[in-house]
Design a protein around this motif. Structure first.
Motif, PDB file in Angstrom:
ATOM      1  N   ALA A 144      -8.873  37.967  35.286  1.00 16.52           N
ATOM      2  CA  ALA A 144      -8.171  37.113  36.251  1.00 16.52           C
ATOM      3  C   ALA A 144      -6.761  36.784  35.775  1.00 16.52           C
ATOM      4  O   ALA A 144      -6.490  36.683  34.579  1.00 16.52           O
ATOM      5  CB  ALA A 144      -8.953  35.820  36.478  1.00 16.52           C
ATOM      6  N   ASN A 145      -5.850  36.601  36.731  1.00 14.62           N
ATOM      7  CA  ASN A 145      -4.484  36.175  36.414  1.00 14.62           C
ATOM      8  C   ASN A 145      -4.444  34.648  36.454  1.00 14.62           C
ATOM      9  O   ASN A 145      -4.382  34.042  37.519  1.00 14.62           O
ATOM     10  CB  ASN A 145      -3.487  36.755  37.413  1.00 14.62           C
ATOM     11  CG  ASN A 145      -2.050  36.369  37.074  1.00 14.62           C
ATOM     12  OD1 ASN A 145      -1.769  35.851  35.985  1.00 14.62           O
ATOM     13  ND2 ASN A 145      -1.138  36.606  37.993  1.00 14.62           N
ATOM     14  N   LEU A 146      -4.474  34.029  35.282  1.00 19.17           N
ATOM     15  CA  LEU A 146      -4.501  32.573  35.164  1.00 19.17           C
ATOM     16  C   LEU A 146      -3.239  32.072  34.468  1.00 19.17           C
ATOM     17  O   LEU A 146      -3.246  31.023  33.841  1.00 19.17           O
ATOM     18  CB  LEU A 146      -5.753  32.133  34.385  1.00 19.17           C
ATOM     19  CG  LEU A 146      -7.089  32.650  34.955  1.00 19.17           C
ATOM     20  CD1 LEU A 146      -8.230  32.310  34.018  1.00 19.17           C
ATOM     21  CD2 LEU A 146      -7.340  32.068  36.339  1.00 19.17           C
ATOM     22  N   GLN A 147      -2.183  32.813  34.610  1.00 13.58           N
ATOM     23  CA  GLN A 147      -0.924  32.454  33.962  1.00 13.58           C
ATOM     24  C   GLN A 147      -0.456  31.076  34.402  1.00 13.58           C
ATOM     25  O   GLN A 147      -0.460  30.743  35.589  1.00 13.58           O
ATOM     26  CB  GLN A 147       0.145  33.494  34.301  1.00 13.58           C
ATOM     27  CG  GLN A 147       1.480  33.258  33.610  1.00 13.58           C
ATOM     28  CD  GLN A 147       2.489  34.346  33.933  1.00 13.58           C
ATOM     29  OE1 GLN A 147       2.236  35.195  34.791  1.00 13.58           O
ATOM     30  NE2 GLN A 147       3.613  34.339  33.259  1.00 13.58           N
ATOM     31  N   ASN A 165      -5.417  36.956  31.962  1.00 14.43           N
ATOM     32  CA  ASN A 165      -4.048  36.597  31.601  1.00 14.43           C
ATOM     33  C   ASN A 165      -3.927  35.080  31.567  1.00 14.43           C
ATOM     34  O   ASN A 165      -3.882  34.428  32.598  1.00 14.43           O
ATOM     35  CB  ASN A 165      -3.054  37.182  32.603  1.00 14.43           C
ATOM     36  CG  ASN A 165      -1.616  36.837  32.243  1.00 14.43           C
ATOM     37  OD1 ASN A 165      -1.331  36.370  31.143  1.00 14.43           O
ATOM     38  ND2 ASN A 165      -0.701  37.064  33.175  1.00 14.43           N
ATOM     39  N   LEU A 166      -3.883  34.514  30.365  1.00 16.77           N
ATOM     40  CA  LEU A 166      -3.772  33.065  30.176  1.00 16.77           C
ATOM     41  C   LEU A 166      -2.449  32.711  29.513  1.00 16.77           C
ATOM     42  O   LEU A 166      -2.339  31.676  28.858  1.00 16.77           O
ATOM     43  CB  LEU A 166      -4.940  32.558  29.321  1.00 16.77           C
ATOM     44  CG  LEU A 166      -6.300  32.509  30.025  1.00 16.77           C
ATOM     45  CD1 LEU A 166      -7.428  32.533  29.014  1.00 16.77           C
ATOM     46  CD2 LEU A 166      -6.408  31.277  30.905  1.00 16.77           C
ATOM     47  N   LEU A 186      -3.221  35.398  25.541  1.00 18.16           N
ATOM     48  CA  LEU A 186      -3.016  33.965  25.314  1.00 18.16           C
ATOM     49  C   LEU A 186      -1.594  33.699  24.805  1.00 18.16           C
ATOM     50  O   LEU A 186      -1.362  32.741  24.079  1.00 18.16           O
ATOM     51  CB  LEU A 186      -4.049  33.437  24.316  1.00 18.16           C
ATOM     52  CG  LEU A 186      -5.486  33.371  24.850  1.00 18.16           C
ATOM     53  CD1 LEU A 186      -6.484  33.313  23.712  1.00 18.16           C
ATOM     54  CD2 LEU A 186      -5.655  32.169  25.762  1.00 18.16           C
ATOM     55  N   PHE A 187      -0.668  34.524  25.226  1.00 19.62           N
ATOM     56  CA  PHE A 187       0.716  34.394  24.786  1.00 19.62           C
ATOM     57  C   PHE A 187       1.259  33.003  25.145  1.00 19.62           C
ATOM     58  O   PHE A 187       1.254  32.586  26.300  1.00 19.62           O
ATOM     59  CB  PHE A 187       1.559  35.486  25.457  1.00 19.62           C
ATOM     60  CG  PHE A 187       3.033  35.408  25.154  1.00 19.62           C
ATOM     61  CD1 PHE A 187       3.508  35.634  23.880  1.00 19.62           C
ATOM     62  CD2 PHE A 187       3.945  35.103  26.161  1.00 19.62           C
ATOM     63  CE1 PHE A 187       4.859  35.565  23.605  1.00 19.62           C
ATOM     64  CE2 PHE A 187       5.301  35.034  25.898  1.00 19.62           C
ATOM     65  CZ  PHE A 187       5.764  35.264  24.615  1.00 19.62           C
ATOM     66  N   LEU A 206      -2.538  36.582  20.680  1.00 20.67           N
ATOM     67  CA  LEU A 206      -2.405  35.165  20.336  1.00 20.67           C
ATOM     68  C   LEU A 206      -0.978  34.808  19.930  1.00 20.67           C
ATOM     69  O   LEU A 206      -0.739  33.683  19.474  1.00 20.67           O
ATOM     70  CB  LEU A 206      -3.369  34.816  19.188  1.00 20.67           C
ATOM     71  CG  LEU A 206      -4.844  35.184  19.394  1.00 20.67           C
ATOM     72  CD1 LEU A 206      -5.660  34.760  18.175  1.00 20.67           C
ATOM     73  CD2 LEU A 206      -5.392  34.553  20.657  1.00 20.67           C
ATOM     74  N   ILE A 207      -0.053  35.700  20.121  1.00 18.26           N
ATOM     75  CA  ILE A 207       1.329  35.446  19.690  1.00 18.26           C
ATOM     76  C   ILE A 207       1.910  34.262  20.463  1.00 18.26           C
ATOM     77  O   ILE A 207       1.846  34.202  21.690  1.00 18.26           O
ATOM     78  CB  ILE A 207       2.196  36.702  19.905  1.00 18.26           C
ATOM     79  CG1 ILE A 207       1.730  37.825  18.977  1.00 18.26           C
ATOM     80  CG2 ILE A 207       3.670  36.384  19.665  1.00 18.26           C
ATOM     81  CD1 ILE A 207       2.472  39.132  19.169  1.00 18.26           C
TER      82      ILE A 207
END
Length: 253
Positions: A144-147, A165-166, A186-187, A206-207
């Motif tokens: 899912a796109n959760l940006q 995409n978080l 998780l950028f 995780l960057i």
């Protein structure tokens, strides 16, 4: 100055700013002013942070209410003009249907940010069963796109967020215990004091993420991206790493 103009000013925005700009401004200010980031022994600054957070919470809720209301007619006008269907009536109708249903509708969900129309419509697209009071345990949001979404304080234990995409998501004190976040993005995500114990973070990005005070005990970070070269670009201040499988495969003692 009217209340709306004051709300825009509190968030550092010009009148008429978009809903996306309101959400981003709120997250930036909440990150700066959240009391959990202030030393507990500094009572004066801690109280100031609490008062400031209340003000920006009010400003966000007020502007979000206005922006959502402005968008609502285009989304639901066609439904309101149709004759009543067999499915339960929407809670977002501006007025009750002319003909009452055969059986009384279920009571509306609790009035809180976690059950706002924005989140209801977002999760409806994934056809998930409705959870109550912020409970999304076991929800399937893979890919899912959760940006930039705000999941603060929500229960996402054992949720499937693989390849989701978080990036820039606000996940303060979220419960992600035993959740699947493999290959998730998780950028720059804000995971302050989040519960990620025994979570699957294999090959995730995780960057730029902030795990300050988070519980990562028993989590699997095998192959996760944490920086460039020898430079670590993940914030782990005060994080619990007991038994965590680190990106290089070693178990943290």
């Amino acid at each position: 100055m009217n209340d709306l103009d004051r709300c825009y000013r509190l968030l550092g925005l010009e009148p008429g700013a978009s809903l996306e700009e309101v959400n981003q401004a709120y997250k930036d200010l909440a990150f700066i002013w959240h009391p959990d980031r202030i030393p507990q022994d500094n009572l004066r600054l801690h109280q100031k942070a609490q008062d400031k957070l209340k003000e920006i919470n009010h400003a966000r809720d007020r502007l979000r209410e206005v922006k959502t209301r402005d968008r609502t007619p285009t989304a639901y006008t066609s439904q309101q003009r149709k004759p009543p269907q067999s499915s339960p009536p929407s809670y977002y109708q501006s007025s009750p249907p002319k003909k009452p249903p055969q059986s009384p509708p279920p009571p509306p969900p609790p009035s809180s940010y976690s059950q706002s129309s924005r989140h209801q419509s977002h999760y409806a697209s994934y056809s998930q069963p409705k959870k109550t009071h912020g409970d999304l345990s076991g929800v399937d949001l893979r890919g899912a796109n959760l940006q930039e979404k705000d999941f603060s304080y929500r229960n996402l234990s054992k949720a499937n967020l693989s390849e989701a995409n978080l990036s820039d998501a606000f996940l303060h004190k979220v419960n992600l215990q035993e959740a699947d976040l493999s290959r998730a993005n998780l950028f720059r995500a804000n995971l302050l004091q989040a519960n990620l114990s025994n979570a699957n973070l294999r090959e995730s990005n995780l960057i730029g993420a902030d795990f300050s005070g988070a519980d990562l005990s028993g989590a699997d970070l095998s192959g996760a991206k944490v920086g460039a070269g020898d430079r670590i670009m993940v914030k782990l201040t005060g994080a619990n790493l007991r038994g965590t499988i680190m990106p290089n495969g070693q178990i943290h003692q």
